[in-house]
Design a protein around this motif. Structure first.
Motif, PDB file in Angstrom:
ATOM      1  N   UNK A 145     -55.008   9.073 -16.758  1.00  0.00           N
ATOM      2  CA  UNK A 145     -55.821   9.053 -15.542  1.00  0.00           C
ATOM      3  C   UNK A 145     -55.253   8.064 -14.532  1.00  0.00           C
ATOM      4  N   UNK A 146     -54.927   6.864 -14.971  1.00  0.00           N
ATOM      5  CA  UNK A 146     -54.406   5.845 -14.058  1.00  0.00           C
ATOM      6  C   UNK A 146     -53.071   6.273 -13.456  1.00  0.00           C
ATOM      7  N   UNK A 147     -52.186   6.794 -14.294  1.00  0.00           N
ATOM      8  CA  UNK A 147     -50.871   7.214 -13.795  1.00  0.00           C
ATOM      9  C   UNK A 147     -51.018   8.308 -12.744  1.00  0.00           C
ATOM     10  N   UNK A 162     -44.760  -6.286 -10.984  1.00  0.00           N
ATOM     11  CA  UNK A 162     -45.616  -5.107 -11.019  1.00  0.00           C
ATOM     12  C   UNK A 162     -47.017  -5.476 -11.501  1.00  0.00           C
ATOM     13  N   UNK A 163     -47.998  -4.729 -11.053  1.00  0.00           N
ATOM     14  CA  UNK A 163     -49.348  -4.887 -11.558  1.00  0.00           C
ATOM     15  C   UNK A 163     -49.465  -4.104 -12.857  1.00  0.00           C
ATOM     16  N   UNK A 164     -50.024  -4.753 -13.879  1.00  0.00           N
ATOM     17  CA  UNK A 164     -50.146  -4.121 -15.187  1.00  0.00           C
ATOM     18  C   UNK A 164     -51.618  -3.925 -15.541  1.00  0.00           C
ATOM     19  N   UNK A 165     -52.005  -2.660 -15.721  1.00  0.00           N
ATOM     20  CA  UNK A 165     -53.333  -2.304 -16.220  1.00  0.00           C
ATOM     21  C   UNK A 165     -53.218  -1.987 -17.711  1.00  0.00           C
ATOM     22  N   UNK A 166     -54.208  -2.428 -18.485  1.00  0.00           N
ATOM     23  CA  UNK A 166     -54.209  -2.094 -19.917  1.00  0.00           C
ATOM     24  C   UNK A 166     -55.641  -1.953 -20.419  1.00  0.00           C
ATOM     25  N   UNK A 167     -56.286  -0.815 -20.085  1.00  0.00           N
ATOM     26  CA  UNK A 167     -57.630  -0.547 -20.594  1.00  0.00           C
ATOM     27  C   UNK A 167     -57.597  -0.160 -22.070  1.00  0.00           C
ATOM     28  N   UNK A 168     -58.710  -0.424 -22.764  1.00  0.00           N
ATOM     29  CA  UNK A 168     -58.803  -0.056 -24.180  1.00  0.00           C
ATOM     30  C   UNK A 168     -59.606   1.229 -24.319  1.00  0.00           C
ATOM     31  N   UNK A 169     -59.874   1.609 -25.555  1.00  0.00           N
ATOM     32  CA  UNK A 169     -60.564   2.875 -25.816  1.00  0.00           C
ATOM     33  C   UNK A 169     -61.980   2.897 -25.264  1.00  0.00           C
ATOM     34  N   UNK A 170     -62.613   1.743 -25.175  1.00  0.00           N
ATOM     35  CA  UNK A 170     -64.019   1.672 -24.786  1.00  0.00           C
ATOM     36  C   UNK A 170     -64.208   1.531 -23.278  1.00  0.00           C
ATOM     37  N   UNK A 175     -65.035   2.279 -19.797  1.00  0.00           N
ATOM     38  CA  UNK A 175     -65.734   3.450 -19.259  1.00  0.00           C
ATOM     39  C   UNK A 175     -64.991   4.058 -18.068  1.00  0.00           C
ATOM     40  N   UNK A 176     -65.054   5.372 -17.907  1.00  0.00           N
ATOM     41  CA  UNK A 176     -64.398   6.032 -16.764  1.00  0.00           C
ATOM     42  C   UNK A 176     -64.862   5.469 -15.424  1.00  0.00           C
ATOM     43  N   UNK A 177     -66.137   5.091 -15.335  1.00  0.00           N
ATOM     44  CA  UNK A 177     -66.638   4.567 -14.057  1.00  0.00           C
ATOM     45  C   UNK A 177     -66.004   3.228 -13.710  1.00  0.00           C
ATOM     46  N   UNK A 178     -65.560   2.480 -14.727  1.00  0.00           N
ATOM     47  CA  UNK A 178     -64.877   1.217 -14.454  1.00  0.00           C
ATOM     48  C   UNK A 178     -63.477   1.483 -13.903  1.00  0.00           C
ATOM     49  N   UNK A 179     -62.823   2.502 -14.429  1.00  0.00           N
ATOM     50  CA  UNK A 179     -61.513   2.870 -13.895  1.00  0.00           C
ATOM     51  C   UNK A 179     -61.638   3.372 -12.460  1.00  0.00           C
ATOM     52  N   UNK A 180     -62.701   4.127 -12.187  1.00  0.00           N
ATOM     53  CA  UNK A 180     -62.947   4.595 -10.816  1.00  0.00           C
ATOM     54  C   UNK A 180     -63.221   3.412  -9.889  1.00  0.00           C
ATOM     55  N   UNK A 181     -63.958   2.438 -10.392  1.00  0.00           N
ATOM     56  CA  UNK A 181     -64.242   1.239  -9.602  1.00  0.00           C
ATOM     57  C   UNK A 181     -62.954   0.512  -9.252  1.00  0.00           C
TER      58      UNK A 181
END
Length: 379
Positions: free
Chosen positions: A295-297, A351-359, A361-367
């Motif tokens: 999703x992020x990519x 570079x900016x590095x994002x590293x979300x885990x399994x938990x 939430x999609x709404x946090x990625x949207x935020x």
């Protein structure tokens, strides 16, 4: 299982920094509280029970790595200590060389550079060459190559290596294979038998969601006794607990690498964190992490950012790195904006590095994407 129920992060925070230090699950926080309260109330009265938890932790790590036996698992302070066991333990010869990459975290570079005093050369491969990363590594190998030492996932770019291919190459050419797995264990599957790893090292405080100060060192059984020991103490002997015996020998298991008293607080914490991973199962957990990465990519590419993480899905893990094309000052400004708005991420290699885990939430990625869009090159 509700992922949200296991975490207590502040509502306003978007935590995208698991490739650095992970927050603990609720069950881990509670396990540490119970251990502390028990210790304060009755001291070490329950030490035999603590040892059972330690044994269970080895079994959890065995299962997570698909190691043949829990005897292959040593509990260590950190990745650097584990890699140092290998660097100091192998019987090197003047003129030997080690092949690695030019993207390694310092832990997987400095330890091998230290061997220059023994006449061992470190060859750092350019992984961005036209060849595949694995082919680029193989091209550096010659008749004096003793080891390939590589990170399973590169900490800055998020590049996921084909460990099975590298391991097969090492077996065919009688080369040792050492894996820094700190960016994969707990994020994507790592099977030490399938990839023919000789040594694997990782801390528990990233994707395993445990504490700092406790990690894992896997050593293939056939090689355990070939590594020269460099640390000694009461805990690494075969007759552990028999303090009156005068004659001693190293433990036959990987406990031989654990010289002194275990980090029992860390043991209880990591045991609890791994129970969450194993309860969920790595296939489900990996799928969720890869979905977040994808999703992020896709979002970042659609906005015109330069995504450093390779586009091919089989190269993805939990890390997504990107920058504003040709304008590093805008990358830094965006990073500051993210931090100011409690989007917790990292800046690595410009570079900016994002590293979300399994938990996550999609709404946090949207935020998060809401702030990123403000600086989009194609806005």
């Amino acid at each position: 299982m509700s992922p949200a129920s296991e975490f207590s992060l502040k509502d306003e925070m978007v935590y995208l920094n698991h490739a650095a230090v992970s927050p603990w699950p609720r069950r881990t926080v509670e396990a540490v509280k119970r251990f502390a309260e028990e210790n304060g109330y009755q001291g070490s009265l329950s030490y035999p029970h603590w040892l059972e938890t330690e044994s269970q932790l080895r079994q959890q790590l065995q299962r997570l790595l698909n190691a043949p036996s829990s005897d292959d698992i040593a509990l260590v302070k950190n990745t650097s200590e584990a890699l140092s066991f290998v660097a100091a333990g192998v019987d090197w010869n003047d003129g030997d060389n080690i092949v690695t990459s030019d993207q390694e975290f310092p832990s997987n570079r400095i330890v091998w550079e230290s061997l220059s005093t023994l006449g061992v050369e470190l060859r750092q491969t350019d992984l961005s060459s036209e060849a595949s990363p694995e082919e680029a590594l193989f091209a550096q190998v010659d008749e004096r190559t003793r080891m390939i030492a590589i990170s399973s996932v590169q900490y800055a770019s998020g590049l996921r290596m084909d460990l099975e291919r590298i391991g097969q190459f090492c077996r065919e050419h009688d080369i040792l294979f050492c894996v820094d797995a700190i960016q994969s264990i707990g994020a994507v599957n790592l099977d030490v038998q399938a990839c023919h790893a000789d040594f694997v090292a990782a801390d528990g405080h990233k994707w395993m969601m445990g504490p700092e100060g406790l990690g894992v060192f896997y050593c293939r059984a056939a090689l355990r006794e070939t590594l020269k020991l460099t640390q000694f103490g009461w805990h690494m002997v075969e007759a552990v607990g028999d303090f009156d015996v005068q004659e001693w020998k190293p433990a036959a298991s990987s406990r031989r690498f654990e010289c002194g008293s275990p980090n029992m607080l860390g043991v209880h914490a990591l045991h609890a964190s791994l129970s969450l991973i194993l309860d969920m199962g790595m296939p489900e957990l990996e799928q969720r992490i890869l979905s977040n990465s994808r999703f992020l990519i896709e979002q970042l590419q659609s906005y015109g950012f330069a995504v450093v993480t390779p586009e091919e899905p089989h190269r993805h893990a939990g890390i997504v790195s990107f920058a504003h094309p040709g304008q590093p000052e805008k990358t830094e400004t965006l990073f500051k904006t993210l931090i100011e708005n409690q989007v917790f991420c990292a800046l690595r290699g410009g570079n900016i590095r994002f590293s979300p885990h399994f938990y996550t939430p999609p709404q946090k990625l949207e935020q998060c994407m809401g702030y990123v869009r403000q600086y989009a090159p194609m806005a």
